[in-house]
Design a protein around this motif. Structure first.
Motif, mmCIF file in Angstrom:
data_model
loop_
_atom_site.group_PDB
_atom_site.id
_atom_site.type_symbol
_atom_site.label_atom_id
_atom_site.label_comp_id
_atom_site.label_asym_id
_atom_site.label_seq_id
_atom_site.Cartn_x
_atom_site.Cartn_y
_atom_site.Cartn_z
ATOM 1 N N PHE A 233 -9.101 66.452 -2.295
ATOM 2 C CA PHE A 233 -9.134 65.339 -1.338
ATOM 3 C C PHE A 233 -7.781 64.637 -1.238
ATOM 4 N N LYS A 234 -7.087 64.496 -2.361
ATOM 5 C CA LYS A 234 -5.800 63.803 -2.361
ATOM 6 C C LYS A 234 -4.705 64.634 -1.702
ATOM 7 N N CYS A 235 -4.625 65.901 -2.072
ATOM 8 C CA CYS A 235 -3.497 66.736 -1.654
ATOM 9 C C CYS A 235 -3.787 67.548 -0.397
ATOM 10 N N GLN A 236 -4.930 68.245 -0.371
ATOM 11 C CA GLN A 236 -5.198 69.115 0.765
ATOM 12 C C GLN A 236 -5.671 68.341 1.995
ATOM 13 N N LEU A 237 -6.571 67.375 1.791
ATOM 14 C CA LEU A 237 -7.036 66.578 2.936
ATOM 15 C C LEU A 237 -6.156 65.352 3.180
ATOM 16 N N GLY A 238 -5.319 65.006 2.230
ATOM 17 C CA GLY A 238 -4.385 63.897 2.423
ATOM 18 C C GLY A 238 -5.033 62.534 2.474
ATOM 19 N N ILE A 239 -6.105 62.320 1.708
ATOM 20 C CA ILE A 239 -6.793 61.027 1.680
ATOM 21 C C ILE A 239 -6.098 60.147 0.643
ATOM 22 N N GLY A 241 -6.408 56.820 0.353
ATOM 23 C CA GLY A 241 -7.354 55.826 -0.138
ATOM 24 C C GLY A 241 -8.535 56.474 -0.820
ATOM 25 N N TYR A 242 -8.266 57.198 -1.891
ATOM 26 C CA TYR A 242 -9.308 57.916 -2.642
ATOM 27 C C TYR A 242 -9.102 57.616 -4.120
ATOM 28 N N ALA A 243 -10.186 57.283 -4.806
ATOM 29 C CA ALA A 243 -10.113 57.024 -6.249
ATOM 30 C C ALA A 243 -11.525 57.063 -6.817
ATOM 31 N N HIS A 244 -11.601 57.078 -8.131
ATOM 32 C CA HIS A 244 -12.921 56.977 -8.764
ATOM 33 C C HIS A 244 -12.795 56.450 -10.182
ATOM 34 N N TYR A 245 -13.871 55.792 -10.605
ATOM 35 C CA TYR A 245 -14.002 55.306 -11.974
ATOM 36 C C TYR A 245 -15.244 55.966 -12.556
ATOM 37 N N MET A 246 -15.021 56.979 -13.401
ATOM 38 C CA MET A 246 -16.078 57.819 -13.955
ATOM 39 C C MET A 246 -16.886 58.471 -12.832
ATOM 40 N N ASP A 247 -18.108 58.021 -12.550
ATOM 41 C CA ASP A 247 -18.926 58.676 -11.524
ATOM 42 C C ASP A 247 -19.041 57.844 -10.247
ATOM 43 N N ASP A 248 -18.215 56.806 -10.114
ATOM 44 C CA ASP A 248 -18.196 55.978 -8.907
ATOM 45 C C ASP A 248 -16.939 56.302 -8.094
ATOM 46 N N PHE A 249 -17.128 56.872 -6.904
ATOM 47 C CA PHE A 249 -16.022 57.302 -6.054
ATOM 48 C C PHE A 249 -15.964 56.439 -4.792
ATOM 49 N N TYR A 250 -14.776 56.372 -4.198
ATOM 50 C CA TYR A 250 -14.650 55.784 -2.865
ATOM 51 C C TYR A 250 -13.557 56.499 -2.088
ATOM 52 N N MET A 251 -13.722 56.514 -0.766
ATOM 53 C CA MET A 251 -12.733 57.058 0.161
ATOM 54 C C MET A 251 -12.666 56.151 1.378
ATOM 55 N N ILE A 252 -11.474 55.903 1.877
ATOM 56 C CA ILE A 252 -11.287 55.053 3.050
ATOM 57 C C ILE A 252 -10.936 55.934 4.240
ATOM 58 N N ALA A 253 -11.694 55.799 5.335
ATOM 59 C CA ALA A 253 -11.500 56.618 6.533
ATOM 60 C C ALA A 253 -11.253 55.721 7.747
#
Length: 376
Positions: A233-239, A241-253
């Motif tokens: 998600f970070k490199c190939q899709l270029g997102i 605004g992507y991060a996570h804390y253990m099993d809690d993820f978020y992405m900004i679109a």
């Protein structure tokens, strides 16, 4: 030379560089004898005693630490170490009942030595910067600050036009794919002894499936498990605004269609890994509305200011705990220092959110329960 050929050459250069870095890191950790050196085992044995010296088992462990460390080192190197039975108990946390399997402190010494000398050295360089759990210099506040930074960066380009995808994994530890984790050992480690020992730590687990909570080596295994998805998600899709804390993820679109695409793609990738998302807790929320992430509520205002508030029930839990501590303090089961440490931890939690009123409420109750009688 065509663009495709340049792309292939660049890809091969990076692949060779990654392989060389992998070999360098594995040479750095050496073999089991280097990992379980007496100096490191003794140091991490002392670390295990921190904040739990009031326990009888810890006091006995500390008393015989010099000779015990040599005995455990000999057992590990000669393949005769057998892990003691874990203490199983249930922990009630924010309305959830979590099963905990706590290893004996002598086994914790081995776990901590292996985690710091091997997993931290090998796994950490592959993880993205926005993976905020169970790593030195990171934590809950780090993840909250990263979310604020991503929101500010999005606001500069798009304003409040956009959506945040909040994803929670279903039964992250209980449904962890053990075979996938064993396969990762063969990919990341070049020393067969280390692969065998890492696999052994999984084979001796007290549960038949998944990963139990409470064992340090498994924490790092699970933190690094979604690394391939993070990189995708970070490199190939270029997102960004992507991060996570253990099993809690978020992405900004930027758009709702993009948000749905990212959610579906994430579900596809996480299913391939052997995990599932929680349909009830995973949401797509417009940035014009408030949302919750990592025990805090966030609001992106029209002027770009980000307002945060701690969870509403946090003060209730803190006040309830202080009242229960009063009983333990009167019975001699807790010291005033332990109570004060808890109050300071709560103040540190509320301070980044500027919840001064809640901090004042906790301090007033602490003063009324524990300090007023001593002054009188």
């Amino acid at each position: 030379m065509t663009s495709i050929e340049r792309h292939q050459r660049r890809y091969m250069r990076r692949k060779i560089k990654r392989l060389n870095n992998k070999l360098i890191r594995n040479e750095q950790i050496g073999n089991l004898e280097n990992i379980f050196s007496y100096h490191d085992m003794f140091y991490y044995g002392l670390q295990c005693c921190k904040n739990v010296m009031w326990k009888q088992s810890v006091q006995t462990f500390r008393l015989h630490l010099l000779s015990g460390t040599a005995t455990r080192k000999h057992a590990v190197l000669n393949d005769t170490w057998i892990q003691k039975k874990c203490v199983h108990f249930m922990l009630a946390e924010r309305g959830k009942i979590r099963p905990i399997d706590a290893p004996h402190i002598s086994d914790r010494q081995i776990h901590k030595t292996f985690s710091n000398n091997v997993f931290n050295t090998i796994y950490t360089p592959y993880m993205i910067h926005d993976n905020g759990a169970s790593q030195r210099g990171k934590g809950l506040h780090f993840s909250q600050q990263r979310l604020k930074k991503h929101l500010r960066a999005h606001y500069k380009k798009h304003g409040r036009n956009g959506y945040i995808v909040l994803i929670d994994l279903k039964q992250f530890f209980p449904t962890a794919p053990r075979e996938k984790i064993r396969d990762r050992h063969k990919i990341y480690f070049t020393n067969e002894e280390i692969v065998k020992f890492a696999d052994y730590l999984i084979d001796i687990l007290p549960t038949d499936t998944g990963m139990p909570l409470g064992i340090e080596t498994l924490q790092l295994e699970m933190v690094s498990l979604p690394t391939a998805i993070d990189t995708y998600f970070k490199c190939q899709l270029g997102i960004k605004g992507y991060a996570h804390y253990m099993d809690d993820f978020y992405m900004i679109a930027e758009t709702k269609e993009r948000a749905h695409f990212l959610l579906n793609k994430f579900e596809e990738k996480i299913t391939e890994l052997g995990l599932n998302i929680s349909k009830n807790k995973s949401k797509i929320i417009p940035l014009t509305k408030s949302f919750k992430y990592c025990k805090a509520k966030y609001t992106l205002c029209e002027n770009g200011k980000i307002v945060t508030h701690a969870a509403r029930d946090s003060v209730k839990r803190a006040r309830h705990k202080l009242k229960s501590f009063k009983t333990k303090y009167d019975n001699g089961e807790m010291t005033l220092r332990q109570v004060k440490d808890y109050v300071q931890s709560q103040v540190a939690y509320f301070k980044p959110h500027n919840d001064h009123i809640r901090i004042l409420k906790i301090k007033r109750l602490y003063y009324a329960l524990f300090l007023r009688e001593r002054e009188n």
